[in-house]
Design a protein around this motif. Structure first.
Motif, PDB file in Angstrom:
ATOM      1  N   GLY A 169      -4.697 -14.065 -27.377  1.00 25.16           N
ATOM      2  CA  GLY A 169      -5.556 -13.014 -26.848  1.00 25.16           C
ATOM      3  C   GLY A 169      -5.071 -12.414 -25.539  1.00 25.16           C
ATOM      4  O   GLY A 169      -5.676 -11.471 -25.030  1.00 25.16           O
ATOM      5  N   ILE A 170      -3.962 -12.955 -24.985  1.00 24.93           N
ATOM      6  CA  ILE A 170      -3.422 -12.443 -23.721  1.00 24.93           C
ATOM      7  C   ILE A 170      -2.127 -11.695 -24.016  1.00 24.93           C
ATOM      8  O   ILE A 170      -1.220 -12.231 -24.650  1.00 24.93           O
ATOM      9  CB  ILE A 170      -3.137 -13.598 -22.739  1.00 24.93           C
ATOM     10  CG1 ILE A 170      -4.418 -14.375 -22.453  1.00 24.93           C
ATOM     11  CG2 ILE A 170      -2.553 -13.069 -21.440  1.00 24.93           C
ATOM     12  CD1 ILE A 170      -4.192 -15.586 -21.577  1.00 24.93           C
ATOM     13  N   GLN A 171      -2.051 -10.458 -23.550  1.00 23.95           N
ATOM     14  CA  GLN A 171      -0.846  -9.666 -23.763  1.00 23.95           C
ATOM     15  C   GLN A 171       0.387 -10.420 -23.265  1.00 23.95           C
ATOM     16  O   GLN A 171       0.399 -10.952 -22.153  1.00 23.95           O
ATOM     17  CB  GLN A 171      -0.946  -8.327 -23.037  1.00 23.95           C
ATOM     18  CG  GLN A 171      -1.889  -7.335 -23.695  1.00 23.95           C
ATOM     19  CD  GLN A 171      -2.092  -6.098 -22.833  1.00 23.95           C
ATOM     20  OE1 GLN A 171      -2.550  -6.212 -21.707  1.00 23.95           O
ATOM     21  NE2 GLN A 171      -1.773  -4.938 -23.360  1.00 23.95           N
ATOM     22  N   LEU A 172       1.422 -10.477 -24.092  1.00 23.80           N
ATOM     23  CA  LEU A 172       2.730 -11.058 -23.795  1.00 23.80           C
ATOM     24  C   LEU A 172       2.762 -12.582 -23.847  1.00 23.80           C
ATOM     25  O   LEU A 172       3.816 -13.159 -24.078  1.00 23.80           O
ATOM     26  CB  LEU A 172       3.259 -10.613 -22.422  1.00 23.80           C
ATOM     27  CG  LEU A 172       3.474  -9.120 -22.219  1.00 23.80           C
ATOM     28  CD1 LEU A 172       3.984  -8.879 -20.797  1.00 23.80           C
ATOM     29  CD2 LEU A 172       4.447  -8.548 -23.227  1.00 23.80           C
ATOM     30  N   ALA A 173       1.635 -13.253 -23.630  1.00 23.09           N
ATOM     31  CA  ALA A 173       1.667 -14.709 -23.494  1.00 23.09           C
ATOM     32  C   ALA A 173       2.166 -15.381 -24.762  1.00 23.09           C
ATOM     33  O   ALA A 173       3.019 -16.269 -24.718  1.00 23.09           O
ATOM     34  CB  ALA A 173       0.285 -15.237 -23.123  1.00 23.09           C
ATOM     35  N   HIS A 174       1.646 -14.985 -25.921  1.00 23.50           N
ATOM     36  CA  HIS A 174       2.003 -15.639 -27.179  1.00 23.50           C
ATOM     37  C   HIS A 174       3.488 -15.466 -27.475  1.00 23.50           C
ATOM     38  O   HIS A 174       4.190 -16.416 -27.808  1.00 23.50           O
ATOM     39  CB  HIS A 174       1.151 -15.077 -28.314  1.00 23.50           C
ATOM     40  CG  HIS A 174       1.472 -15.630 -29.662  1.00 23.50           C
ATOM     41  ND1 HIS A 174       1.233 -16.941 -29.987  1.00 23.50           N
ATOM     42  CD2 HIS A 174       2.027 -15.057 -30.763  1.00 23.50           C
ATOM     43  CE1 HIS A 174       1.620 -17.153 -31.242  1.00 23.50           C
ATOM     44  NE2 HIS A 174       2.103 -16.038 -31.731  1.00 23.50           N
ATOM     45  N   GLU A 175       3.990 -14.222 -27.308  1.00 25.91           N
ATOM     46  CA  GLU A 175       5.396 -13.985 -27.634  1.00 25.91           C
ATOM     47  C   GLU A 175       6.339 -14.584 -26.605  1.00 25.91           C
ATOM     48  O   GLU A 175       7.538 -14.719 -26.858  1.00 25.91           O
ATOM     49  CB  GLU A 175       5.656 -12.482 -27.779  1.00 25.91           C
ATOM     50  CG  GLU A 175       5.276 -11.664 -26.565  1.00 25.91           C
ATOM     51  CD  GLU A 175       5.003 -10.203 -26.929  1.00 25.91           C
ATOM     52  OE1 GLU A 175       5.798  -9.354 -26.499  1.00 25.91           O
ATOM     53  OE2 GLU A 175       4.019  -9.942 -27.630  1.00 25.91           O
TER      54      GLU A 175
END
Length: 500
Positions: free
Chosen positions: A76-82
């Motif tokens: 749900g956090i931009q950039l965090a997962h990738e």
């Protein structure tokens, strides 16, 4: 478990997450009325903001006295997962788990870390499941939802206990679908420890937060900022802000701060033609990996800063009491983008901390009026105004667990009260040395490590995910600040010198 009286409620249920009250704020009746009015204004503007998904009649927000399924999913956090946050941090949720709980982890299991939490820290036996990943971009919550074995284990655990808690890192729509599937199959109460997905997304949105924090606390309580929805507007506002502020930043609306900040050098951009500025910005955004970045926030990058603060809250249901401000922490940041590298309890004067606590309590009450339940924190910067009165600016909300709240809650579990010891949350990177296994870490650092049967001091490894890269997320406990710093240096020295 230590249960704050505010959370005991009329049912007397035993929550699995210990909350210890350190700051009590009594807002005057007229302020509470004003906050309730502002909440109604927000609800009128966004009527579906607080509506939880209707996946099952057995599912709702909250906590009950039952086992838990814990899922730390960063999608749900931009950039965090990738950027690999799930793989690095999904095991942190084990620090919130207890006897009989289930934990879902991303990628692979670390049995040695599981044994460490059980035997060294005394946190209990937890069943850990690593659901198969369909592809590298699949979220942990979706992987759980597609894993029949995990669903079956959660359903069985819920039916045996008469209920289940789902405790997420943040309450995304995928987490609600997962909890709904378990509730539907189990036929018993399932409670999700977080708000409705739309409200979760709103409070984590820097643009939304800046707007309503200014309405609640006053325009002077937030940094000068604007929302922009395209490149032309971005260039226009950047030019205006660069005339008014020494440094300016652009921020992604839903990213953890350091991943979503670009700090611009005013002299370099001032006077630059629009076409050239557009090209430079597009290049910077591409290099940062920001895909479909708009809307963005243009904001003053304020300096000099005396402290970067984090106020940690637990927000219960209204019938169980007011929002609880558990602590105020100084965040330790690095690099020009303010990357989070650790935290310590704030040692600011009491009158300044009281200003932080009161502002956080007012924000927490507004969120509670909107239907928010669960863990939440607010970040602020204290500007260094010399001899003038302190100037506090609220920067963002983290409607989720995080790098301060998880260690703080762990300390409550280990010691009964995080404030009974000095503490330091720190990220250490040993440059020029190879990574190591969990067993090697324990062997090298054993004299400095905390144990449940020990003296209540020492270092705690918060996650095993970065060991192979030579990085270590640690919570260091001691009887005073000097002992904490000494143990931190000792751990770093042992890790740096291993094998030499």
């Amino acid at each position: 478990m230590n249960i704050a009286p505010d959370l005991a409620g009329k049912t007397g249920q035993q929550f699995r997450l210990p909350i210890v009250v350190h700051h009590r704020v009594k807002l005057p009746p007229e302020e509470r009325i004003r906050i309730a009015h502002l909440a109604r204004q927000i609800q009128t503007e966004s009527p579906r903001l607080c509506h939880a998904p209707n996946f099952s009649e057995n599912l709702s927000s909250g906590l009950i006295d039952a086992p838990a399924l814990l899922v730390e999913d960063h999608s749900g956090i931009q950039l965090a997962h990738e950027r690999g946050a799930d793989a690095h941090h999904s095991y942190r949720a084990l620090l919130l788990a207890g006897e009989g709980d289930l934990l879902a982890v991303y990628g692979k299991r670390y049995p040695a870390f599981e044994a460490y939490c059980r035997d060294w820290l005394g946190l209990g036996r937890v069943e850990v499941i690593a659901p198969p990943l369909a592809d590298p971009v699949q979220s942990l919550a979706d992987a759980c939802l597609n894993d029949r074995h995990l669903i079956a284990r959660a359903v069985k655990r819920a039916q045996h206990a008469g209920g289940l808690n789902v405790i997420p890192y943040m309450a995304t729509g995928a987490i609600w679908r997962l909890a709904g599937e378990i509730a539907q199959q189990a036929g018993v109460p399932v409670r999700l420890a977080g708000p409705a997905p739309a409200l979760m997304r709103a409070v984590n949105d820097k643009l939304w937060f800046a707007r309503w924090a200014a309405k609640l606390l006053g325009e002077e309580a937030v940094p000068h900022s604007r929302a922009v929805y395209g490149m032309a507007a971005l260039i226009g506002y950047l030019r205006r802000f660069m005339r008014e502020h020494r440094r300016v930043a652009i921020k992604l609306s839903h990213s953890a701060a350091s991943l979503g900040n670009l700090v611009l050098n005013n002299p370099e951009f001032s006077g630059m033609p629009a076409a050239e500025m557009s090209g430079r910005l597009v290049d910077m955004i591409d290099r940062a990996g920001w895909k479909n970045p708009f809307p963005l926030q243009v904001t003053a990058w304020e300096a000099p800063i005396k402290a970067t603060l984090s106020a940690q809250l637990w927000i219960p249901y209204p019938e169980d009491g007011s929002p609880i401000v558990e602590g105020v922490f100084d965040q330790i940041t690095a690099n020009s983008n303010a990357r989070f590298t650790g935290a310590v309890p704030s040692d600011l004067p009491k009158d300044v901390r009281d200003i932080v606590v009161e502002g956080a309590a007012r924000l927490g009450l507004l969120f509670q009026r909107l239907g928010y339940f669960g863990r939440c924190s607010f970040d602020a910067v204290l500007l260094d105004n010399g001899a003038m009165a302190p100037c506090l600016h609220w920067v963002e909300c983290n409607g989720r667990w995080g790098g301060v709240s998880i260690p703080m809650c762990l300390m409550n579990r280990l010691l009964g009260d995080w404030n009974s010891r000095s503490m330091l949350v720190t990220e250490q990177q040993i440059v020029g040395r190879p990574g190591l296994t969990m067993g090697q870490f324990l062997t090298v650092c054993e004299p400095e490590l905390f144990t449940a049967a020990g003296e209540g001091a020492g270092a705690v490894l918060l996650s095993p995910g970065k060991l192979a890269d030579g990085a270590f997320d640690l919570l260091i406990l001691g009887h005073d600040r000097n002992e904490v710093l000494k143990r931190g240096r000792a751990c770093a020295s042992r890790l740096a010198k291993r094998g030499l």
